[in-house]
Design a protein around this motif. Structure first.
Motif, PDB file in Angstrom:
ATOM      1  N   ILE A   1      39.545  46.808  42.478  1.00  0.00           N
ATOM      2  CA  ILE A   1      38.402  46.878  41.562  1.00  0.00           C
ATOM      3  C   ILE A   1      38.723  47.825  40.401  1.00  0.00           C
ATOM      4  N   LEU A   2      39.366  48.951  40.704  1.00  0.00           N
ATOM      5  CA  LEU A   2      39.796  49.867  39.640  1.00  0.00           C
ATOM      6  C   LEU A   2      40.760  49.184  38.677  1.00  0.00           C
TER       7      LEU A   2
ATOM      8  N   GLY B   1      42.403  38.316  35.030  1.00  0.00           N
ATOM      9  CA  GLY B   1      42.064  37.198  35.922  1.00  0.00           C
ATOM     10  C   GLY B   1      42.652  37.383  37.311  1.00  0.00           C
ATOM     11  N   PHE B   2      43.902  37.829  37.363  1.00  0.00           N
ATOM     12  CA  PHE B   2      44.556  38.069  38.649  1.00  0.00           C
ATOM     13  C   PHE B   2      43.839  39.172  39.426  1.00  0.00           C
ATOM     14  N   CYS B   3      43.549  40.284  38.748  1.00  0.00           N
ATOM     15  CA  CYS B   3      42.866  41.401  39.421  1.00  0.00           C
ATOM     16  C   CYS B   3      41.465  41.007  39.866  1.00  0.00           C
ATOM     17  N   LEU B   4      40.784  40.194  39.071  1.00  0.00           N
ATOM     18  CA  LEU B   4      39.453  39.730  39.449  1.00  0.00           C
ATOM     19  C   LEU B   4      39.511  38.869  40.711  1.00  0.00           C
ATOM     20  N   ALA B   5      40.457  37.936  40.750  1.00  0.00           N
ATOM     21  CA  ALA B   5      40.608  37.074  41.925  1.00  0.00           C
ATOM     22  C   ALA B   5      41.023  37.883  43.149  1.00  0.00           C
ATOM     23  N   MET B   6      41.943  38.822  42.967  1.00  0.00           N
ATOM     24  CA  MET B   6      42.391  39.641  44.085  1.00  0.00           C
ATOM     25  C   MET B   6      41.280  40.575  44.574  1.00  0.00           C
ATOM     26  N   SER B   7      40.438  41.048  43.656  1.00  0.00           N
ATOM     27  CA  SER B   7      39.308  41.892  44.051  1.00  0.00           C
ATOM     28  C   SER B   7      38.342  41.111  44.927  1.00  0.00           C
ATOM     29  N   TYR B   8      38.091  39.872  44.562  1.00  0.00           N
ATOM     30  CA  TYR B   8      37.207  39.044  45.384  1.00  0.00           C
ATOM     31  C   TYR B   8      37.826  38.812  46.766  1.00  0.00           C
ATOM     32  N   ALA B   9      39.113  38.497  46.791  1.00  0.00           N
ATOM     33  CA  ALA B   9      39.795  38.282  48.075  1.00  0.00           C
ATOM     34  C   ALA B   9      39.770  39.558  48.917  1.00  0.00           C
ATOM     35  N   ALA B  10      39.958  40.708  48.283  1.00  0.00           N
ATOM     36  CA  ALA B  10      39.927  41.983  49.008  1.00  0.00           C
ATOM     37  C   ALA B  10      38.525  42.270  49.533  1.00  0.00           C
ATOM     38  N   TYR B  11      37.506  41.896  48.754  1.00  0.00           N
ATOM     39  CA  TYR B  11      36.127  42.080  49.211  1.00  0.00           C
ATOM     40  C   TYR B  11      35.866  41.251  50.468  1.00  0.00           C
TER      41      TYR B  11
END
Length: 161
Positions: A132-133, A82-92
């Motif tokens: 994303i990785l 969940g954390f990586c998913l949220a951070m991936s969106y923020a990074a996008y």
């Protein structure tokens, strides 16, 4: 990723020699070093997660039985995903803003210095790719723990010299 730190050190030594040995400072070393170290840090996350060598606080985990350990692994993997998913969106979002102008056209954000490289946009893109990785890796870890086969952390002696 670790070799990028070595490259950053090498060009820093070059800058010191040029500045103090020849009185000819460079305008590109500082920004290059910052970019190389940032990329190294960003790629270190997926590397640590891939080899299952990330930092853990194991006070509760070590005293738990096998059944509780499995549930703790599942919880940890779910939170990590969940954390990586949220951070991936923020990074996008961050990368999109750094790589497109307000009209939506491709235009890389630049540093604004006299050299003015597009390093800010490139670093944000690499951070997005690294996250994303990590998102994919944490999803695989979650599937493994849901199947009852969590990733085995490396032993303390593994890799010791």
């Amino acid at each position: 990723a670790a070799w990028l730190v070595f490259a950053a050190m090498a060009i820093s030594v070059f800058e010191v020699i040029m500045r103090y040995g020849f009185g000819s400072p460079t305008s590109w070393v500082h920004e290059s070093v910052v970019m190389l170290v940032a990329v190294s840090f960003a790629l270190g996350g997926p590397a640590a997660l891939a080899s299952n060598r990330h930092i853990r606080v194991r006070v509760l985990y070590d005293s738990a039985g096998p059944r509780l350990k499995l549930w703790l692994d599942r919880f940890n993997d779910l939170v990590t995903f969940g954390f990586c998913l949220a951070m991936s969106y923020a990074a996008y979002v961050m990368f999109w803003d750094a790589s497109h102008n307000p009209l939506g056209e491709w235009s890389l954000e630049r540093s604004g210095t006299s050299w003015n490289p597009p390093f800010p946009a490139l670093v944000k893109g690499i951070i997005m790719i690294a996250l994303i990785l990590m998102c994919i890796q944490s999803f695989i870890h979650l599937i493994q723990s849901l199947r009852g086969k969590p990733a085995i952390p490396p032993s303390d002696n593994e890799g010791a010299v």
